[in-house]
Design a protein around this motif. Structure first.
Motif, mmCIF file in Angstrom:
data_model
loop_
_atom_site.group_PDB
_atom_site.id
_atom_site.type_symbol
_atom_site.label_atom_id
_atom_site.label_comp_id
_atom_site.label_asym_id
_atom_site.label_seq_id
_atom_site.Cartn_x
_atom_site.Cartn_y
_atom_site.Cartn_z
ATOM 1 N N LEU A 124 0.858 -0.981 0.100
ATOM 2 C CA LEU A 124 -0.092 0.044 -0.009
ATOM 3 C C LEU A 124 0.694 1.499 -0.038
ATOM 4 N N ASN A 125 2.157 0.954 0.067
ATOM 5 C CA ASN A 125 2.910 3.003 0.255
ATOM 6 C C ASN A 125 3.068 2.516 -1.110
ATOM 7 N N GLN A 126 2.909 4.193 -1.081
ATOM 8 C CA GLN A 126 3.177 4.719 -3.240
ATOM 9 C C GLN A 126 3.661 5.154 -2.568
ATOM 10 N N SER A 127 4.978 5.563 -1.585
ATOM 11 C CA SER A 127 6.157 6.558 -1.967
ATOM 12 C C SER A 127 7.544 5.163 -2.095
ATOM 13 N N LYS A 128 7.123 3.878 -3.132
ATOM 14 C CA LYS A 128 7.849 2.657 -2.524
ATOM 15 C C LYS A 128 7.005 2.180 -4.020
ATOM 16 N N PRO A 129 7.092 3.031 -4.790
ATOM 17 C CA PRO A 129 6.673 2.398 -6.368
ATOM 18 C C PRO A 129 6.706 1.134 -6.834
ATOM 19 N N THR A 130 8.567 0.551 -6.125
ATOM 20 C CA THR A 130 9.061 -0.545 -7.394
ATOM 21 C C THR A 130 9.229 -1.321 -6.551
ATOM 22 N N HIS A 131 8.859 -1.146 -4.883
ATOM 23 C CA HIS A 131 8.844 -2.469 -3.367
ATOM 24 C C HIS A 131 7.520 -2.883 -2.878
ATOM 25 N N GLY A 132 7.971 -4.277 -2.576
ATOM 26 C CA GLY A 132 6.611 -5.267 -2.671
ATOM 27 C C GLY A 132 5.805 -5.526 -3.380
ATOM 28 N N LEU A 133 5.129 -6.264 -3.178
ATOM 29 C CA LEU A 133 3.508 -7.235 -4.046
ATOM 30 C C LEU A 133 3.025 -5.797 -4.757
ATOM 31 N N ASN A 134 2.364 -6.065 -5.912
ATOM 32 C CA ASN A 134 1.691 -5.303 -6.248
ATOM 33 C C ASN A 134 0.206 -5.306 -6.246
ATOM 34 N N GLY A 135 -0.523 -6.534 -5.302
ATOM 35 C CA GLY A 135 -1.636 -6.863 -5.262
ATOM 36 C C GLY A 135 -2.269 -7.028 -5.754
ATOM 37 N N THR A 136 -2.065 -7.879 -7.033
ATOM 38 C CA THR A 136 -3.041 -8.009 -8.059
ATOM 39 C C THR A 136 -4.388 -8.788 -7.928
ATOM 40 N N TYR A 137 -3.556 -9.645 -6.691
ATOM 41 C CA TYR A 137 -5.088 -11.098 -6.513
ATOM 42 C C TYR A 137 -5.799 -10.153 -4.696
#
Length: 157
Positions: free
Chosen positions: A37-50
């Motif tokens: 959910l952290n929009q300030s880290k746009p390249t880190h973590g899962l996308n949340g597609t599912y």
């Protein structure tokens, strides 16, 4: 349990399930969700597609097979430590794959520390992965990077 005991070539023990990890470690779940959910880290973590990792929506998508899966089977060829922390034992194994005879390096996963002793050279292992889209984009293709995570792991007994 998604790995089917009826399909095992030998008697095996299911030693890892991501569902159990989620239940055992709610702090990890919250941290993974926060990173998604952290929009300030746009390249880190899962996308949340599912759905958010560990959420009811995500678990349902996992159970129903909406989240892509991949299974590998093979024989353990070598067991060793690659973790630089002072771990309590080996954390990695080389597996000779049934499908093509290639040797691949895979992490050792278990929910109960006592199950580490089951991992021995010559034992069979089955690993079921789920494949998640990450936030990061592969700049050569323009597509989201996909990563395989261990869903379940079984080892022969």
């Amino acid at each position: 349990m998604l790995l089917n005991e009826q399909d095992f070539m030998k008697p095996m023990k299911l030693v890892y399930q991501v569902r159990v990890k989620i239940e055992q470690n709610p702090k990890h779940v919250k941290a993974a969700q926060a990173l998604t959910l952290n929009q300030s880290k746009p390249t880190h973590g899962l996308n949340g597609t599912y759905g958010l990792y560990g959420s009811a929506e995500w678990l349902n998508n996992l159970e129903l097979g909406v989240i892509p899966r991949k299974k590998i089977t093979g024989l353990i060829r070598r067991i060793y430590i690659v973790d630089m922390d002072e771990s309590e034992g080996p954390d990695t194994m080389d597996v000779v794959l049934d499908c093509d005879g290639k040797t691949v390096s895979k992490g050792i996963f278990f929910n109960d520390e006592n199950d580490l002793q089951l991992f021995e050279v010559g034992k069979r292992v089955e690993i079921l992965y789920y494949i998640e889209e990450m936030k990061a984009v592969d700049h050569s293709t323009g597509e989201r990077v996909k990563h395989e995570f261990v869903l379940e792991m079984a080892v022969s007994i």
